[in-house]
Design a protein around this motif. Structure first.
Motif, PDB file in Angstrom:
ATOM      1  N   VAL A 179       0.571  -0.772   0.085  1.00  0.00           N
ATOM      2  CA  VAL A 179      -0.152   0.536   0.069  1.00  0.00           C
ATOM      3  C   VAL A 179       0.596   1.438  -0.049  1.00  0.00           C
ATOM      4  O   VAL A 179       1.730   1.036   0.830  1.00  0.00           O
ATOM      5  CB  VAL A 179      -0.668  -0.140   0.878  1.00  0.00           C
ATOM      6  CG1 VAL A 179      -2.005   1.477   1.319  1.00  0.00           C
ATOM      7  CG2 VAL A 179      -1.668  -1.433   0.696  1.00  0.00           C
ATOM      8  N   ARG A 213       1.338   5.314   0.938  1.00  0.00           N
ATOM      9  CA  ARG A 213      -0.327   5.762   1.120  1.00  0.00           C
ATOM     10  C   ARG A 213      -0.184   7.408   0.729  1.00  0.00           C
ATOM     11  O   ARG A 213       1.806   8.646   0.399  1.00  0.00           O
ATOM     12  CB  ARG A 213      -0.034   6.011   2.468  1.00  0.00           C
ATOM     13  CG  ARG A 213      -1.040   5.075   3.137  1.00  0.00           C
ATOM     14  CD  ARG A 213      -0.960   4.690   4.786  1.00  0.00           C
ATOM     15  NE  ARG A 213      -2.097   3.123   4.734  1.00  0.00           N
ATOM     16  CZ  ARG A 213      -1.776   1.753   5.261  1.00  0.00           C
ATOM     17  NH1 ARG A 213      -0.182   1.910   4.646  1.00  0.00           N
ATOM     18  NH2 ARG A 213      -2.294   0.970   5.394  1.00  0.00           N
ATOM     19  N   VAL A 242      -9.017   4.368  -2.355  1.00  0.00           N
ATOM     20  CA  VAL A 242      -8.430   3.712  -2.886  1.00  0.00           C
ATOM     21  C   VAL A 242      -7.687   3.498  -3.877  1.00  0.00           C
ATOM     22  O   VAL A 242      -9.289   3.393  -4.907  1.00  0.00           O
ATOM     23  CB  VAL A 242      -8.256   2.463  -1.871  1.00  0.00           C
ATOM     24  CG1 VAL A 242      -8.104   1.299  -2.312  1.00  0.00           C
ATOM     25  CG2 VAL A 242      -8.250   2.587  -0.558  1.00  0.00           C
ATOM     26  N   LEU A 295      -8.403  -1.088   3.922  1.00  0.00           N
ATOM     27  CA  LEU A 295      -8.367   0.155   4.444  1.00  0.00           C
ATOM     28  C   LEU A 295      -9.395   1.202   4.811  1.00  0.00           C
ATOM     29  O   LEU A 295      -9.210   2.316   4.196  1.00  0.00           O
ATOM     30  CB  LEU A 295      -7.838   0.469   2.592  1.00  0.00           C
ATOM     31  CG  LEU A 295      -6.354   0.285   2.233  1.00  0.00           C
ATOM     32  CD1 LEU A 295      -6.111   0.023   1.102  1.00  0.00           C
ATOM     33  CD2 LEU A 295      -5.382   0.065   3.725  1.00  0.00           C
ATOM     34  N   GLU A 311      -3.992   4.675  -0.870  1.00  0.00           N
ATOM     35  CA  GLU A 311      -5.071   5.293  -0.450  1.00  0.00           C
ATOM     36  C   GLU A 311      -4.285   6.706  -0.663  1.00  0.00           C
ATOM     37  O   GLU A 311      -3.088   7.357   0.153  1.00  0.00           O
ATOM     38  CB  GLU A 311      -4.300   4.581   0.331  1.00  0.00           C
ATOM     39  CG  GLU A 311      -5.089   4.841   1.463  1.00  0.00           C
ATOM     40  CD  GLU A 311      -4.526   4.827   3.186  1.00  0.00           C
ATOM     41  OE1 GLU A 311      -5.864   3.745   3.513  1.00  0.00           O
ATOM     42  OE2 GLU A 311      -3.694   5.482   3.853  1.00  0.00           O
TER      43      GLU A 311
END
Length: 393
Positions: free
Chosen positions: A149, A151, A169, A195, A387
């Motif tokens: 992931v 971010r 997302v 998430l 994300e």
């Protein structure tokens, strides 16, 4: 008179096209396979004759078989077995080519240091083979793993306070293909669902092949959860197969296909326009109603509201700037996928990966992609599930 002369000129051009294509293809294949062949098999290695003959047969056979397998795998027949072999061959020979070229730099250094053949050429051959093999093994593991992931916070000045912290997302370039990745697809969905997304966006290139071929691999997308919306736009690869079929498939899985249209998300009394346009290649496919049409996508939207736009290719950002888009989400580049291919990607696209600003208002986030296309390797270009947290100014 001018019309009469134009006909033979155009005919000559049409006759030249296949000749130019054949010469270009032959040159590319000769370099791609020939450079590592010379470095590993011939040069000054002084290998036994049997080794030289065997290595030559392998490289020559691969060079001849490769374009045939590519046509069988990625042409109209979509033979998955041919695709797997051709794609893997492309990845392997690309890395051998890259490190054989780098090995020639090492060769010059050894030459200046007084190292003679065959030792010099054998050191270069070992350098090329070991580095290429090591990176291919690592790159295969990177391609097959569930993406990490990534971010990112994006500040949008026009975003209302009620939408501060809205979580988007992003998936893109899943490229469900000849290697069955149904379990991988399920794993991606499981990560996305941890998430707690407000919006989940897929910016295209879902698959290589038809819906019927990729039903099992795409099925987990139906389990993706989002508080307000799951939205999708087409990528260029949808138009190599069946774009209408994939639009229908995503609808059946519960996703909103933003086929040159928009929807509005509201939270805390503030609203966000979420729009999408077709891939920029759509207009050339001849499919009725398929083209990137920002005006139609934004028709009826309040011009004072911030706009989140899904558009497959980063180079579509120029139109986003023209239409006052606040944030465009794109994929397509794969971050280069296999180093140093990102230098070639940069010749075609304004951005390879990451968050960039364009004009006074528009920001662009370009994902490295969730899956991979073709060669099952990712080298210095890891995949990602993105994300994005939207923040007010």
């Amino acid at each position: 008179m001018a019309t009469t002369e134009a006909v033979p000129v155009e005919r000559r051009r049409s006759l030249l096209r296949p000749v130019v294509f054949a010469l270009t293809l032959t040159t590319v294949l000769a370099l791609l396979f020939g450079v590592p062949w010379w470095s590993l098999v011939l040069s000054g290695n002084a290998w036994p004759v049997g080794v030289q003959i065997g290595g030559t047969v392998v490289f020559a056979g691969a060079a001849v078989a490769f374009p045939v397998l590519m046509m069988l795998g990625h042409g109209r027949r979509h033979l998955d077995g041919a695709s797997r072999i051709a794609d893997t061959t492309l990845g392997v020979v690309w890395q051998l080519f890259v490190w054989a070229v780098a090995g020639d730099v090492l060769r010059l250094g050894l030459l200046s240091g007084g190292v003679a053949d065959p030792l010099r050429s054998r050191i270069v051959a070992a350098f090329t083979f070991v580095l290429a093999a090591g990176l291919l093994l690592w790159g295969y593991a990177e391609a097959m793993r569930i993406p990490r992931v990534r971010r990112v916070e994006v500040r949008i000045p026009r975003l209302g306070a009620g939408l501060d912290g809205l979580k988007v997302v992003m998936l893109t370039d899943t490229h469900y293909g000849p290697i069955d990745r149904a379990r991988w697809s399920k794993g991606v969905t499981e990560v996305v669902n941890t998430l707690d997304a407000d919006i989940v966006a897929h910016t295209g290139d879902i698959a290589d092949g038809t819906v019927a071929q990729r039903t099992a691999q795409s099925a987990p997308l139906g389990d993706v959860r989002a508080r307000y919306a799951r939205v999708y736009v087409t990528g260029n690869h949808e138009y190599y197969g069946e774009a209408e079929g994939w639009l229908q498939r995503m609808g059946d899985l519960g996703w909103e296909a933003l086929h040159n249209r928009h929807l509005v998300v509201e939270r805390g009394g503030d609203r966000l326009v979420v729009a999408g346009v077709d891939d920029r290649t759509a207009a050339g496919t001849g499919l009725q109603g398929h083209r990137a049409d920002h005006a139609t996508a934004l028709a009826g939207a309040d011009p004072d509201l911030p706009v989140l736009l899904l558009a497959h290719q980063p180079k579509q950002v120029d139109d986003a700037v023209t239409h006052g888009i606040d944030l465009q989400l794109s994929g397509h580049t794969h971050g280069g996928q296999m180093w140093p291919f990102h230098y070639l990607v940069r010749l075609d696209q304004p951005v390879v990966q990451g968050l960039t600003r364009h004009g006074a208002r528009t920001q662009l986030y370009t994902s490295r992609g969730t899956g991979f296309w073709g060669p099952p390797f990712r080298i210095f270009a890891p995949s990602e599930i993105t994300e994005l947290t939207l923040r007010t100014a």
